[in-house]
Design a protein around this motif. Structure first.
Motif, PDB file in Angstrom:
ATOM      1  N   ALA A   3     -62.729 107.911  12.144  1.00 13.76           N
ATOM      2  CA  ALA A   3     -63.480 107.317  11.186  1.00 13.76           C
ATOM      3  C   ALA A   3     -62.432 106.493  10.092  1.00 13.76           C
ATOM      4  O   ALA A   3     -62.746 105.458   9.909  1.00 13.76           O
ATOM      5  N   GLU A   4     -61.535 107.551   9.909  1.00 18.08           N
ATOM      6  CA  GLU A   4     -60.526 106.660   8.741  1.00 18.08           C
ATOM      7  C   GLU A   4     -59.563 105.410   9.385  1.00 18.08           C
ATOM      8  O   GLU A   4     -59.633 104.625   8.802  1.00 18.08           O
ATOM      9  N   LEU A   5     -59.457 105.527  10.716  1.00 20.85           N
ATOM     10  CA  LEU A   5     -58.639 104.454  11.409  1.00 20.85           C
ATOM     11  C   LEU A   5     -59.694 103.420  11.489  1.00 20.85           C
ATOM     12  O   LEU A   5     -59.158 102.156  11.102  1.00 20.85           O
ATOM     13  N   GLY A   6     -60.840 103.390  11.986  1.00 21.53           N
ATOM     14  CA  GLY A   6     -61.805 102.319  11.861  1.00 21.53           C
ATOM     15  C   GLY A   6     -61.986 101.607  10.681  1.00 21.53           C
ATOM     16  O   GLY A   6     -62.152 100.511  10.530  1.00 21.53           O
ATOM     17  N   LEU A   7     -62.069 102.482   9.536  1.00 21.60           N
ATOM     18  CA  LEU A   7     -62.246 101.791   8.171  1.00 21.60           C
ATOM     19  C   LEU A   7     -60.879 101.038   7.812  1.00 21.60           C
ATOM     20  O   LEU A   7     -61.063 100.118   7.282  1.00 21.60           O
ATOM     21  N   ALA A   8     -59.775 101.633   8.129  1.00 23.29           N
ATOM     22  CA  ALA A   8     -58.532 100.896   7.798  1.00 23.29           C
ATOM     23  C   ALA A   8     -58.555  99.623   8.702  1.00 23.29           C
ATOM     24  O   ALA A   8     -58.081  98.773   8.195  1.00 23.29           O
ATOM     25  N   LEU A   9     -58.890  99.687   9.772  1.00 25.26           N
ATOM     26  CA  LEU A   9     -58.956  98.501  10.514  1.00 25.26           C
ATOM     27  C   LEU A   9     -59.838  97.228   9.934  1.00 25.26           C
ATOM     28  O   LEU A   9     -59.456  96.131   9.975  1.00 25.26           O
ATOM     29  N   LEU A  10     -60.831  97.917   9.564  1.00 30.04           N
ATOM     30  CA  LEU A  10     -61.851  96.872   8.769  1.00 30.04           C
ATOM     31  C   LEU A  10     -61.062  96.289   7.599  1.00 30.04           C
ATOM     32  O   LEU A  10     -61.464  95.130   7.215  1.00 30.04           O
ATOM     33  N   TRP A  11     -60.469  96.951   6.767  1.00 28.73           N
ATOM     34  CA  TRP A  11     -59.641  96.573   5.559  1.00 28.73           C
ATOM     35  C   TRP A  11     -58.752  95.411   6.063  1.00 28.73           C
ATOM     36  O   TRP A  11     -58.380  94.623   5.364  1.00 28.73           O
ATOM     37  N   ILE A  12     -57.924  95.923   7.238  1.00 30.32           N
ATOM     38  CA  ILE A  12     -56.819  94.829   7.718  1.00 30.32           C
ATOM     39  C   ILE A  12     -57.383  93.647   8.011  1.00 30.32           C
ATOM     40  O   ILE A  12     -57.223  92.458   7.780  1.00 30.32           O
ATOM     41  N   ALA A  13     -58.635  93.631   8.677  1.00 32.78           N
ATOM     42  CA  ALA A  13     -59.409  92.467   9.438  1.00 32.78           C
ATOM     43  C   ALA A  13     -59.835  91.643   8.033  1.00 32.78           C
ATOM     44  O   ALA A  13     -59.563  90.401   8.171  1.00 32.78           O
ATOM     45  N   ALA A  14     -60.204  92.246   7.302  1.00 32.09           N
ATOM     46  CA  ALA A  14     -60.822  91.518   6.013  1.00 32.09           C
ATOM     47  C   ALA A  14     -59.694  90.885   5.274  1.00 32.09           C
ATOM     48  O   ALA A  14     -59.747  89.711   4.723  1.00 32.09           O
ATOM     49  N   ALA A  15     -58.296  91.541   5.197  1.00 27.68           N
ATOM     50  CA  ALA A  15     -57.176  91.018   4.731  1.00 27.68           C
ATOM     51  C   ALA A  15     -56.826  89.655   5.402  1.00 27.68           C
ATOM     52  O   ALA A  15     -56.456  88.555   4.996  1.00 27.68           O
ATOM     53  N   ALA A  53     -62.337  98.192  15.606  1.00 25.46           N
ATOM     54  CA  ALA A  53     -63.205  99.073  14.622  1.00 25.46           C
ATOM     55  C   ALA A  53     -64.671  99.540  15.190  1.00 25.46           C
ATOM     56  O   ALA A  53     -64.996 100.435  15.098  1.00 25.46           O
ATOM     57  N   PHE A  54     -65.352  98.411  16.090  1.00 21.66           N
ATOM     58  CA  PHE A  54     -66.485  98.510  16.371  1.00 21.66           C
ATOM     59  C   PHE A  54     -66.524  99.725  17.620  1.00 21.66           C
ATOM     60  O   PHE A  54     -67.197 100.229  17.804  1.00 21.66           O
ATOM     61  N   GLY A  55     -65.292  99.510  18.208  1.00 24.71           N
ATOM     62  CA  GLY A  55     -65.224 100.484  19.539  1.00 24.71           C
ATOM     63  C   GLY A  55     -64.995 101.625  18.879  1.00 24.71           C
ATOM     64  O   GLY A  55     -65.345 102.828  19.753  1.00 24.71           O
ATOM     65  N   LEU A  56     -64.339 101.897  17.788  1.00 25.01           N
ATOM     66  CA  LEU A  56     -64.136 103.226  17.327  1.00 25.01           C
ATOM     67  C   LEU A  56     -65.344 104.067  16.746  1.00 25.01           C
ATOM     68  O   LEU A  56     -65.736 105.100  16.942  1.00 25.01           O
ATOM     69  N   LEU A  57     -66.493 102.847  16.092  1.00 24.94           N
ATOM     70  CA  LEU A  57     -67.769 103.547  15.642  1.00 24.94           C
ATOM     71  C   LEU A  57     -68.476 104.095  16.945  1.00 24.94           C
ATOM     72  O   LEU A  57     -69.152 104.863  17.171  1.00 24.94           O
ATOM     73  N   ILE A  58     -68.341 103.268  18.304  1.00 27.69           N
ATOM     74  CA  ILE A  58     -69.019 103.715  19.353  1.00 27.69           C
ATOM     75  C   ILE A  58     -68.435 105.160  19.956  1.00 27.69           C
ATOM     76  O   ILE A  58     -69.384 105.775  20.259  1.00 27.69           O
TER      77      ILE A  58
END
Length: 244
Positions: A3-15, A53-58
């Motif tokens: 979960a933490e990795l998925g959230l980190a990927l979202l932040w990087i993608a947003a950047a 990130a979506f793959g990690l959520l799955i």
């Protein structure tokens, strides 16, 4: 950790989306071509990271990780695998991440495959797509975090909404979202063409497959959704925009 990795990927993608928007805007205002060179790879990387990130959520749903609030509220360890996977987007946060993933991947596909437009028009198009993505990134990260952890994990989850426990959930939302988001690409192309005043055959050829593809997926998604509601709700009629 997932979960933490998925959230980190979202932040990087947003950047990266922010980088695409800022670099593209500065280039269009007369900046260096080095700025334009940043936009394509940033758009591709944004799409890849959001998909990851979506793959990690799955993965969290498949593993029935009840320490994640979204999984605990929308899944159950005894659910069939198809409903565990589909449960990823059978809720508010997961469906928004699915939408954002398709939006980001669309920008990445434009960056990789679009060769017909002038460089400035392509940069403007990708910047517009990044601006759209940033709105959804902000919404997810600040208001609807799909990777939120619970202080104490329950022994099992609440399960998926009974109305959503149907094979239609696996196909209806993704096809509908591809159609809707595909039209956002047409919007971004239009914005890019208007900014650079390149409204001609190349612009029309670039936008045409996205419009046709979106129309096809919207037709499939709406038709499937109508049929799903027909037998699921048992009204004896089609469910279009009627209140439930």
């Amino acid at each position: 950790m997932i979960a933490e990795l998925g959230l980190a990927l979202l932040w990087i993608a947003a950047a990266l989306a922010c980088l695409s928007l800022v670099a593209g805007t500065l280039f269009l205002r007369g900046g260096s071509k080095d700025l334009a060179a940043l936009v394509r790879p940033a758009s591709v990387a944004q799409g890849v990271l959001t998909a990851a990130a979506f793959g990690l959520l799955i993965t969290l749903f498949v593993r029935s990780d009840m320490s994640v609030e979204l999984v605990a509220r929308n899944s159950n360890s005894m659910k069939p695998m198809i409903f565990k996977v589909a449960g990823t987007w059978g809720n508010h946060e997961g469906s928004m991440l699915l939408w954002l993933m398709i939006l980001s991947l669309s920008g990445g596909l434009i960056a990789i495959f679009e060769k017909r437009l002038r460089e400035d028009t392509l940069v403007a198009t990708l910047a517009a797509q990044a601006a759209l993505s940033l709105g959804f990134f902000a919404f997810l990260l600040f208001s609807s975090n799909p990777f939120n952890r619970l202080p104490v994990a329950p022994p099992d989850g609440q399960g998926l909404n009974p109305l959503l426990q149907d094979i239609g959930l696996a196909f209806h939302p993704p096809t509908l979202y591809v159609g809707y988001v595909g039209l956002s690409v047409a919007f971004s192309f239009a914005v890019g063409a208007l900014i650079t005043r390149e409204i001609g055959p190349a612009f029309a050829r670039a936008m045409r497959p996205w419009v046709l593809g979106s129309w096809i997926f919207l037709t499939l998604g709406i038709t499937a959704g109508s049929y799903w509601a027909y037998y699921e709700l048992g009204w004896g009629g089609w469910w279009f925009w009627d209140p439930v």
